[in-house]
Structures are given as C-alpha cells and as structure tokens.
Design an enzyme around this catalytic site. Structure first.
Site, PDB file in Angstrom:
ATOM      1  N   TYR A 192       0.795  -1.224   0.000  1.00  0.00           N
ATOM      2  CA  TYR A 192       0.000   0.000   0.000  1.00  0.00           C
ATOM      3  C   TYR A 192       0.831   1.280   0.000  1.00  0.00           C
ATOM      4  CZ  TYR A 192      -3.471  -3.419   1.458  1.00  0.00           C
ATOM      5  OH  TYR A 192      -4.286  -4.525   1.522  1.00  0.00           O
ATOM      6  N   HIS A 217      -4.467   5.949  -1.207  1.00  0.00           N
ATOM      7  CA  HIS A 217      -4.942   5.972   0.178  1.00  0.00           C
ATOM      8  C   HIS A 217      -3.841   6.332   1.166  1.00  0.00           C
ATOM      9  CE1 HIS A 217      -8.889   5.473   1.589  1.00  0.00           C
ATOM     10  NE2 HIS A 217      -8.942   4.185   1.828  1.00  0.00           N
ATOM     11  N   ASN A 257      -9.611   1.549   8.041  1.00  0.00           N
ATOM     12  CA  ASN A 257     -10.938   1.542   8.674  1.00  0.00           C
ATOM     13  C   ASN A 257     -10.894   1.561  10.196  1.00  0.00           C
ATOM     14  OD1 ASN A 257     -11.699   1.311   6.031  1.00  0.00           O
ATOM     15  ND2 ASN A 257     -12.824  -0.604   6.272  1.00  0.00           N
TER      16      ASN A 257
END
Length: 204
Positions: free
Chosen positions: A14, A19, A70
């Site tokens: 990632y 993000h 999250n």
C-alpha cells in the site's frame, strides 16, 4: 502539544497507493523536522519534534496508524490514552478533490472516508482539523474501492509530489500560525506545470 495523524495502510503493498498520501506527508515532516522516533506499539508508529512558533517552542507529535484505514481511530484512542493531545490535525486522501487540491478545515463531515469516520467515532464528533489531499476521482462509484488502492500513474507523479510538499507546508503553518492563516494561504490547487495556484484563479 499538537498531534498530526497521517492516515494510510501498513505494508509495502500500500505504500505508494492513493490511500497512503497521509503517511507520505507525515514522513516528509519527520525528515524536515529531524523528528525523533518514539516508542511505538502494534497500533501506531510515532515521531516527536520541538518547533518554534509564534508562541515559542512547541512539541509536535507525528503519528501513523498501523491498524489499517478503517480502524485508524483505534490507534488514535491508544495514543490519547497514553499521551493525550491539545490539538489534533488529521491528514487524509480525498477522491472527490482533483489531484493536487488541498483543503484544510477545522471541522466537517467524513465525506464517506472510512478512516475519518473511525477518527470521528473516537473523538466523539467532527470538531477536529483535517487536511484533505486530492488524489483524483475514480471512474465510477463501483471502482472507488480499487481506485484508492491503486498507485498513481506516471503522468500524475509531478502534481502528486508538489501536493505532498505543499501539504507538509500546510501542517507547518498550522503549527506555527494556526488554522485560519493556513487555510487562507494553502486552500488551493496544485498544477504540475505552474506550481500552486490560488483557489480563486483555479476556479475560473
């Protein structure tokens, strides 16, 4: 004591995705300020710096949640339980802003951003500063989940680099001069070929 939280996901998979823009801003600041690593936990990685501001020397902590997007609030809750913070600024990506657009606000909605929703649940509302960094829109709402986990295209990288640099400038101004001054100076769009463009010009 001020706390700046950059949102993102842990792991090499990632690191360069849309993000993870918040993490990249934190890492630039850590280098600029020669911030000292603090003792982390499985929930977060942190740095500490002492900066000069209009009110004198000020301690600023930088935080990267390691809990995945999250559950960003879980990392913040653990930090607050151990250390507390007088002021909070959260840096996050925004797919509803064009690539390079910066938006600093002292409160507001999550806009559907799961990381911000998690932060809101911990602080008990929307009354905290957030800096949104535009990463460009998805082709459709159905593509949104994959879009934020995609890396930037080569032609997007110049505008991205300028946006990250300016986002770090926003944080520095927020620390030294406060949110109103930072909003007046930096709520603008970044054009890779022209540099920073005041918002009123960019909208014409």
């Amino acid at each position: 004591m001020a706390l700046v939280v950059g949102l993102g996901n842990p792991g090499a998979r990632y690191a360069r995705t849309r993000h993870n823009v918040g993490w990249r801003v934190i890492e630039i600041l850590a280098r600029r300020w020669r911030a000292r690593p603090e003792t982390g936990t499985p929930a977060y990685r942190a740095w500490r710096a002492t900066l000069e501001s209009g009110a004198g020397a000020r301690t600023v902590h930088l935080l990267e949640p390691l809990t995945f997007m999250n559950l960003s609030g879980t990392a913040l809750a653990e930090w607050q339980e151990q250390h507390g913070a007088d002021e909070l600024l959260v840096v996050a990506d925004d797919v509803y802003l064009p690539l390079g657009t910066l938006r600093l606000r002292v409160e507001g909605s999550s806009g559907g951003h799961r990381g911000l929703e998690s932060i809101e649940a911990v602080v008990g509302g929307r009354d905290y500063a957030r800096l949104r960094v535009g990463v460009g829109a998805a082709g459709s709402s159905a593509e949104l989940k994959e879009h934020v986990l995609d890396e930037f295209a080569p032609e997007e990288l110049p505008a991205l680099a300028e946006a990250i640099r300016l986002a770090a400038d926003v944080v520095e101004c927020w620390v030294a001069e406060g949110a109103p001054s930072a909003m007046n100076r930096f709520n603008r769009r970044v054009d890779a070929s022209r540099g920073a463009i005041p918002q009123e010009e960019s909208e014409t």
